[in-house]
Design a protein around this motif. Structure first.
Motif, mmCIF file in Angstrom:
data_model
loop_
_atom_site.group_PDB
_atom_site.id
_atom_site.type_symbol
_atom_site.label_atom_id
_atom_site.label_comp_id
_atom_site.label_asym_id
_atom_site.label_seq_id
_atom_site.Cartn_x
_atom_site.Cartn_y
_atom_site.Cartn_z
ATOM 1 N N SER A 58 0.615 -1.162 0.056
ATOM 2 C CA SER A 58 0.234 -0.060 -0.090
ATOM 3 C C SER A 58 0.894 1.130 0.015
ATOM 4 N N GLU A 59 -0.342 2.139 -0.573
ATOM 5 C CA GLU A 59 0.862 3.791 -0.411
ATOM 6 C C GLU A 59 1.301 3.781 1.381
ATOM 7 N N ARG A 60 0.345 4.052 1.870
ATOM 8 C CA ARG A 60 0.138 4.045 3.443
ATOM 9 C C ARG A 60 2.045 3.267 3.515
ATOM 10 N N PHE A 61 1.934 1.853 3.583
ATOM 11 C CA PHE A 61 2.909 1.072 3.859
ATOM 12 C C PHE A 61 4.102 1.674 3.013
ATOM 13 N N LYS A 62 4.530 2.212 2.633
ATOM 14 C CA LYS A 62 6.009 2.805 1.182
ATOM 15 C C LYS A 62 5.812 4.039 2.342
ATOM 16 N N GLY A 63 5.009 4.641 2.373
ATOM 17 C CA GLY A 63 5.346 5.964 3.121
ATOM 18 C C GLY A 63 6.023 5.833 4.319
ATOM 19 N N ALA A 64 5.554 4.599 5.310
ATOM 20 C CA ALA A 64 5.933 4.371 6.915
ATOM 21 C C ALA A 64 7.242 4.202 6.987
ATOM 22 N N ILE A 65 7.467 3.509 5.538
ATOM 23 C CA ILE A 65 8.749 2.423 5.528
ATOM 24 C C ILE A 65 9.588 4.002 5.218
ATOM 25 N N TRP A 66 8.977 4.781 4.171
ATOM 26 C CA TRP A 66 10.340 6.286 4.224
ATOM 27 C C TRP A 66 10.667 6.621 4.807
ATOM 28 N N GLN A 67 9.076 6.976 6.646
ATOM 29 C CA GLN A 67 9.528 7.758 7.223
ATOM 30 C C GLN A 67 10.694 6.480 7.932
ATOM 31 N N GLN A 68 10.411 5.694 8.641
ATOM 32 C CA GLN A 68 11.286 4.539 9.175
ATOM 33 C C GLN A 68 12.606 4.653 8.626
ATOM 34 N N VAL A 69 13.228 5.125 7.560
ATOM 35 C CA VAL A 69 14.612 5.498 7.230
ATOM 36 C C VAL A 69 15.064 6.769 7.421
ATOM 37 N N GLN A 70 14.310 7.894 7.371
ATOM 38 C CA GLN A 70 14.764 9.284 7.798
ATOM 39 C C GLN A 70 14.684 8.695 9.648
ATOM 40 N N GLN A 71 14.121 7.924 10.102
ATOM 41 C CA GLN A 71 14.006 7.957 11.449
ATOM 42 C C GLN A 71 15.771 7.730 12.099
ATOM 43 N N TYR A 72 15.524 6.318 11.137
ATOM 44 C CA TYR A 72 16.905 5.615 11.696
ATOM 45 C C TYR A 72 18.049 6.481 11.226
ATOM 46 N N CYS A 73 18.583 7.285 9.854
ATOM 47 C CA CYS A 73 19.357 7.695 9.405
ATOM 48 C C CYS A 73 19.354 9.257 10.438
ATOM 49 N N THR A 74 18.055 9.677 11.099
ATOM 50 C CA THR A 74 18.959 11.089 11.997
ATOM 51 C C THR A 74 18.906 10.862 13.471
ATOM 52 N N GLN A 75 18.639 9.673 13.745
ATOM 53 C CA GLN A 75 17.945 9.357 15.256
ATOM 54 C C GLN A 75 18.896 8.352 15.241
ATOM 55 N N GLY A 76 19.986 7.716 14.013
ATOM 56 C CA GLY A 76 20.646 6.525 14.714
ATOM 57 C C GLY A 76 19.293 4.882 14.654
ATOM 58 N N ILE A 77 20.563 4.261 13.991
ATOM 59 C CA ILE A 77 19.840 2.658 14.479
ATOM 60 C C ILE A 77 20.927 2.204 15.204
ATOM 61 N N ASN A 78 20.562 0.375 15.552
ATOM 62 C CA ASN A 78 21.277 -0.494 16.929
ATOM 63 C C ASN A 78 22.540 0.106 16.200
ATOM 64 N N PRO A 79 23.488 -0.700 17.622
ATOM 65 C CA PRO A 79 24.332 -0.882 17.105
ATOM 66 C C PRO A 79 24.993 -2.235 15.632
ATOM 67 N N ARG A 80 23.996 -3.392 15.937
ATOM 68 C CA ARG A 80 24.669 -3.858 15.129
ATOM 69 C C ARG A 80 24.339 -3.832 13.590
ATOM 70 N N ALA A 81 22.950 -2.864 13.577
ATOM 71 C CA ALA A 81 22.611 -3.010 12.105
ATOM 72 C C ALA A 81 23.233 -1.951 11.391
ATOM 73 N N THR A 82 24.310 -0.987 12.362
ATOM 74 C CA THR A 82 24.748 0.568 12.376
ATOM 75 C C THR A 82 26.135 -0.342 11.189
ATOM 76 N N LEU A 83 26.763 -1.681 12.091
ATOM 77 C CA LEU A 83 27.906 -2.021 11.895
ATOM 78 C C LEU A 83 27.509 -2.472 10.813
ATOM 79 N N PHE A 84 26.772 -3.395 10.332
ATOM 80 C CA PHE A 84 26.395 -4.473 8.898
ATOM 81 C C PHE A 84 26.253 -3.084 7.844
#
Length: 178
Positions: free
Chosen positions: A127-153
């Motif tokens: 759904s378009e809503r799903f795509k929007g939520a994924i994009w927003q989550q990526v933006q949040q990960y990029c600006t607020q950080g992700i956990n150390p395992r995800a960052t390292l990988f």
């Protein structure tokens, strides 16, 4: 490409004195096996030799907390292909974070990311809503950080695949999601 992804993951996480987790392909269905299932290490299994499946299953592992990583398939709910509309909405709700990480990992490898609705039999695409939520989550990960395992990988993939830092929010556009 898939072999390089597996190598990077295993270099980051396979050490017995670390997280003792390995990424393995060649399976018909993805699955997570905790170490207590006889292997002596945790194993993330992905479909055949598909790089997108490897990245997606690594993303699920990165999202799962320490307690979930002790459970077979992280103890997650899953309904197979052919889900109802309500089941599809629940699938999309729980898949936002793993698919956002998968997009970051794909960018780190220089791969194109495709949103997965994982419901071909029902004919329901993402759904378009799903795509929007994924994009927003990526933006949040990029600006607020992700956990150390995800960052390292993510950063280790970017080094091996000679790609730019995958944690730059400007690298992700909603209109790129297909």
């Amino acid at each position: 490409m898939t072999e390089r992804i597996v190598t990077v993951f295993d270099q980051c996480f396979a050490a017995p004195d670390g997280l003792n987790t390995r990424l393995r392909g060649g399976f018909e269905e993805p699955y997570y096996r905790p170490a207590d299932q006889g292997l002596g290490f945790h194993q993330i299994e992905f479909t055949r030799d598909y790089p997108a499946s490897a990245l997606h299953e690594a993303a699920h592992w990165c999202v799962a907390g320490a307690e979930r990583r002790l459970l077979a398939d992280y103890g997650y709910w899953y309904a197979p292909d052919g889900r109802s509309v309500a089941q599809q909405q629940e699938f999309e709700r729980v898949e936002v974070k793993p698919q956002a990480l998968e997009w970051i990992f794909a960018r780190a490898c220089g791969m194109r990311f495709r949103v997965s609705a994982d419901n071909l039999d029902a004919g329901l695409g993402p759904s378009e809503r799903f795509k929007g939520a994924i994009w927003q989550q990526v933006q949040q990960y990029c600006t607020q950080g992700i956990n150390p395992r995800a960052t390292l990988f993510a950063r280790s993939l970017a080094v091996v695949f000679e790609c730019a830092d995958p944690l730059q929010p400007s690298a992700y556009r909603l209109e790129d999601l297909v």
